[in-house]
Design a protein around this motif. Structure first.
Motif, PDB file in Angstrom:
ATOM      1  N   ILE A  22     -21.545  42.846  23.071  1.00 25.03           N
ATOM      2  CA  ILE A  22     -20.675  43.856  22.463  1.00 25.03           C
ATOM      3  C   ILE A  22     -19.223  43.645  22.880  1.00 25.03           C
ATOM      4  O   ILE A  22     -18.300  43.686  22.054  1.00 25.03           O
ATOM      5  CB  ILE A  22     -21.152  45.276  22.842  1.00 25.03           C
ATOM      6  N   GLU A  23     -19.010  43.406  24.170  1.00 22.21           N
ATOM      7  CA  GLU A  23     -17.649  43.193  24.670  1.00 22.21           C
ATOM      8  C   GLU A  23     -16.994  41.989  24.009  1.00 22.21           C
ATOM      9  O   GLU A  23     -15.789  41.976  23.754  1.00 22.21           O
ATOM     10  CB  GLU A  23     -17.672  43.014  26.189  1.00 22.21           C
ATOM     11  N   SER A  24     -17.794  40.967  23.686  1.00 23.09           N
ATOM     12  CA  SER A  24     -17.218  39.774  23.058  1.00 23.09           C
ATOM     13  C   SER A  24     -16.762  40.060  21.630  1.00 23.09           C
ATOM     14  O   SER A  24     -15.852  39.389  21.126  1.00 23.09           O
ATOM     15  CB  SER A  24     -18.231  38.628  23.068  1.00 23.09           C
ATOM     16  N   VAL A  25     -17.381  41.031  20.981  1.00 23.82           N
ATOM     17  CA  VAL A  25     -16.934  41.437  19.642  1.00 23.82           C
ATOM     18  C   VAL A  25     -15.674  42.290  19.750  1.00 23.82           C
ATOM     19  O   VAL A  25     -14.700  42.090  19.023  1.00 23.82           O
ATOM     20  CB  VAL A  25     -18.045  42.203  18.900  1.00 23.82           C
ATOM     21  N   ILE A  26     -15.679  43.239  20.667  1.00 23.94           N
ATOM     22  CA  ILE A  26     -14.514  44.111  20.853  1.00 23.94           C
ATOM     23  C   ILE A  26     -13.273  43.297  21.229  1.00 23.94           C
ATOM     24  O   ILE A  26     -12.145  43.643  20.847  1.00 23.94           O
ATOM     25  CB  ILE A  26     -14.820  45.169  21.934  1.00 23.94           C
ATOM     26  N   ALA A  27     -13.480  42.190  21.933  1.00 24.38           N
ATOM     27  CA  ALA A  27     -12.361  41.358  22.408  1.00 24.38           C
ATOM     28  C   ALA A  27     -11.840  40.389  21.348  1.00 24.38           C
ATOM     29  O   ALA A  27     -10.920  39.605  21.643  1.00 24.38           O
ATOM     30  CB  ALA A  27     -12.791  40.583  23.646  1.00 24.38           C
ATOM     31  N   GLN A  28     -12.367  40.420  20.141  1.00 24.20           N
ATOM     32  CA  GLN A  28     -11.922  39.484  19.110  1.00 24.20           C
ATOM     33  C   GLN A  28     -10.438  39.668  18.790  1.00 24.20           C
ATOM     34  O   GLN A  28      -9.936  40.795  18.694  1.00 24.20           O
ATOM     35  CB  GLN A  28     -12.742  39.681  17.833  1.00 24.20           C
ATOM     36  N   THR A  29      -9.759  38.561  18.608  1.00 25.13           N
ATOM     37  CA  THR A  29      -8.340  38.608  18.259  1.00 25.13           C
ATOM     38  C   THR A  29      -8.133  38.994  16.802  1.00 25.13           C
ATOM     39  O   THR A  29      -7.015  39.372  16.427  1.00 25.13           O
ATOM     40  CB  THR A  29      -7.683  37.240  18.516  1.00 25.13           C
ATOM     41  N   TYR A  30      -9.191  38.895  16.006  1.00 28.67           N
ATOM     42  CA  TYR A  30      -9.077  39.253  14.587  1.00 28.67           C
ATOM     43  C   TYR A  30      -9.356  40.744  14.397  1.00 28.67           C
ATOM     44  O   TYR A  30     -10.308  41.292  14.953  1.00 28.67           O
ATOM     45  CB  TYR A  30     -10.059  38.446  13.734  1.00 28.67           C
ATOM     46  N   LYS A  31      -8.542  41.374  13.580  1.00 28.19           N
ATOM     47  CA  LYS A  31      -8.749  42.763  13.155  1.00 28.19           C
ATOM     48  C   LYS A  31      -8.362  42.843  11.679  1.00 28.19           C
ATOM     49  O   LYS A  31      -7.474  42.088  11.242  1.00 28.19           O
ATOM     50  CB  LYS A  31      -7.892  43.723  13.988  1.00 28.19           C
ATOM     51  N   PRO A  32      -8.999  43.705  10.896  1.00 25.46           N
ATOM     52  CA  PRO A  32      -9.975  44.726  11.276  1.00 25.46           C
ATOM     53  C   PRO A  32     -11.401  44.179  11.264  1.00 25.46           C
ATOM     54  O   PRO A  32     -11.709  43.233  10.548  1.00 25.46           O
ATOM     55  CB  PRO A  32      -9.793  45.775  10.179  1.00 25.46           C
ATOM     56  N   LEU A  33     -12.226  44.817  12.076  1.00 26.35           N
ATOM     57  CA  LEU A  33     -13.647  44.478  12.068  1.00 26.35           C
ATOM     58  C   LEU A  33     -14.451  45.726  12.409  1.00 26.35           C
ATOM     59  O   LEU A  33     -13.936  46.682  12.989  1.00 26.35           O
ATOM     60  CB  LEU A  33     -13.951  43.339  13.038  1.00 26.35           C
ATOM     61  N   GLU A  34     -15.719  45.701  12.010  1.00 25.70           N
ATOM     62  CA  GLU A  34     -16.646  46.764  12.383  1.00 25.70           C
ATOM     63  C   GLU A  34     -17.866  46.118  13.026  1.00 25.70           C
ATOM     64  O   GLU A  34     -18.267  45.011  12.648  1.00 25.70           O
ATOM     65  CB  GLU A  34     -17.071  47.602  11.164  1.00 25.70           C
ATOM     66  N   LEU A  35     -18.426  46.787  14.015  1.00 26.77           N
ATOM     67  CA  LEU A  35     -19.606  46.289  14.720  1.00 26.77           C
ATOM     68  C   LEU A  35     -20.772  47.222  14.430  1.00 26.77           C
ATOM     69  O   LEU A  35     -20.681  48.436  14.657  1.00 26.77           O
ATOM     70  CB  LEU A  35     -19.332  46.204  16.222  1.00 26.77           C
ATOM     71  N   ILE A  36     -21.854  46.644  13.939  1.00 28.97           N
ATOM     72  CA  ILE A  36     -23.053  47.403  13.603  1.00 28.97           C
ATOM     73  C   ILE A  36     -24.190  46.896  14.471  1.00 28.97           C
ATOM     74  O   ILE A  36     -24.634  45.751  14.332  1.00 28.97           O
ATOM     75  CB  ILE A  36     -23.418  47.242  12.113  1.00 28.97           C
ATOM     76  N   VAL A  37     -24.667  47.730  15.393  1.00 26.96           N
ATOM     77  CA  VAL A  37     -25.782  47.385  16.265  1.00 26.96           C
ATOM     78  C   VAL A  37     -27.055  47.979  15.675  1.00 26.96           C
ATOM     79  O   VAL A  37     -27.133  49.190  15.447  1.00 26.96           O
ATOM     80  CB  VAL A  37     -25.558  47.911  17.696  1.00 26.96           C
ATOM     81  N   VAL A  38     -28.039  47.124  15.417  1.00 30.25           N
ATOM     82  CA  VAL A  38     -29.318  47.578  14.868  1.00 30.25           C
ATOM     83  C   VAL A  38     -30.383  47.391  15.942  1.00 30.25           C
ATOM     84  O   VAL A  38     -30.749  46.258  16.279  1.00 30.25           O
ATOM     85  CB  VAL A  38     -29.703  46.821  13.584  1.00 30.25           C
ATOM     86  N   ASP A  39     -30.874  48.498  16.478  1.00 31.77           N
ATOM     87  CA  ASP A  39     -31.895  48.512  17.521  1.00 31.77           C
ATOM     88  C   ASP A  39     -33.258  48.446  16.855  1.00 31.77           C
ATOM     89  O   ASP A  39     -33.694  49.385  16.204  1.00 31.77           O
ATOM     90  CB  ASP A  39     -31.740  49.791  18.349  1.00 31.77           C
ATOM     91  N   ASP A  40     -33.930  47.314  17.050  1.00 33.02           N
ATOM     92  CA  ASP A  40     -35.207  47.074  16.376  1.00 33.02           C
ATOM     93  C   ASP A  40     -36.381  47.581  17.207  1.00 33.02           C
ATOM     94  O   ASP A  40     -37.292  46.837  17.558  1.00 33.02           O
ATOM     95  CB  ASP A  40     -35.358  45.575  16.080  1.00 33.02           C
ATOM     96  N   GLY A  41     -36.350  48.886  17.532  1.00 30.29           N
ATOM     97  CA  GLY A  41     -37.467  49.501  18.241  1.00 30.29           C
ATOM     98  C   GLY A  41     -37.532  49.185  19.715  1.00 30.29           C
ATOM     99  O   GLY A  41     -38.629  49.082  20.291  1.00 30.29           O
TER     100      GLY A  41
END
Length: 342
Positions: A22-41
């Motif tokens: 997750i931190e590696s996505v938040i740290a991306q130099t590119y914006k805008p972005l959205e992060l979708i976490v899908v918890d598979d049970g």
């Protein structure tokens, strides 16, 4: 206007590595972005880790249905023009998305791209560097049989690609990636960035290491895809000749050769050589000799693995017995031990 990128992160019992992903996505130099976490049970602390980020990501939970179903749910919930996939135990390098967006804008002939990557261990240490190949579409489809050189977490894909070829096959739990890349390869070219933009983690708990189920599903997937490609006429000689037996036989021989050379799937290869010989039962068919040779090779390696498992089982049993008996022997023979009990 800058295009939105949606990162879909499927996770099943991955709380140990999830925060780093997750931190590696938040740290991306590119914006805008959205992060979708899908918890598979998940049954571990995955939900706690994901929810601790609040509105910085969108969290979705579902019953355990596999990676393909989790990816599809994330894609359907996304809003971006481009879709990136990040497995919960992998790590984006900070400029990953920025470089890929730049590349797609510079090369409008591509709608999907992948990159080189590092392999890291469970502790995050780099243990290998992977430089991926690139092939034009006509060759890429066949190359994917021998080598899964497209790493899913390294990809960036225009959303319209899924509109054309469909979503991931949810019947597949281990081979959904090769199925998707071949379907996409039939429709358009993949581009490749010759830069390492991902850290792909190799560790003992990976789902892809469930060798028995994984292997059986892979075999069935490649069988099905190969037959579908045959039906699509991707061996043009089939249409141009009345003597289709040898042509089809050579196609099955090619498949066996690929699996022996690149995957060492001797049993699978023997199956293809046998099919080839049934279509062209002639000593001029090279599959005849290859069938015998690879049956022997497969038998040798299968016997070696079985003997290895038996040996390891005997060794572990002997170790357990020695550990169980050592305290009693020590107590009965050591004078100091007897004195200490008085």
């Amino acid at each position: 206007m800058t295009d939105l990128v949606s990162v879909v992160l499927p996770v099943f019992n991955g709380s140990i590595f999830l925060r780093e992903a997750i931190e590696s996505v938040i740290a991306q130099t590119y914006k805008p972005l959205e992060l979708i976490v899908v918890d598979d049970g998940s049954t571990d602390d995955t939900a706690i880790v994901a929810k601790s980020y609040g509105e910085r990501l969108a969290y979705h939970h579902q019953e355990n249905r596999g990676v393909a179903a989790a990816l599809n749910r994330g894609i359907r919930a996304s809003h971006g023009k481009y879709i990136a996939w990040l497995s919960h135990d992998d790590v984006f390098l900070p400029h990953k998305l920025e470089r890929q967006i730049e590349y797609l804008h510079e090369h409008p002939e591509y709608r999907a791209i992948y990159s080189d990557f590092y392999i890291i261990d469970a502790d995050g240490e780099i243990i290998r560097e992977i430089e991926t190949p690139w092939y034009p579409r006509e060759s890429a489809i066949w190359k994917l049989f021998g080598s899964m050189y497209i790493n899913g977490s390294s990809t960036l894909i225009e959303r319209t690609c899924f509109d054309e070829v469909g979503f991931f096959n949810e019947r597949l739990r281990y081979s959904q990636d090769v199925d998707m890349w071949i379907r996409m390869g039939l429709a358009f070219d993949f581009g490749r960035i010759p830069e390492k933009l991902l850290k792909w983690r190799s560790h003992p708990d990976q789902g892809s290491r469930e060798v028995g189920e994984h292997g059986a599903e892979k075999w069935e997937t490649y069988r099905r895809i190969f037959i579908e490609l045959m039906d699509k006429g991707l061996f043009p000689e089939q249409i141009r000749t009345a003597n289709r037996g040898p042509i089809q036989a050579n196609a099955y021989t090619w498949l066996g050769d690929e699996m022996v050379e690149h995957r060492q799937w001797y049993g699978f290869a023997v199956e293809q050589y046998a099919r080839s010989f049934s279509l062209w039962p002639s000593l001029h068919n090279p599959a005849a000799g290859k069938l015998i040779v690879n049956w022997m090779r497969g038998t040798y390696w299968m016997t070696r693995r079985r003997l290895g498992r038996i040996y390891r089982g005997i060794f572990r049993s002997a170790q357990h017995q020695r550990v169980a008996t050592e305290p009693q022997e020590h107590q009965g023979t050591n004078p100091d031990s007897r004195n200490s009990l008085r």
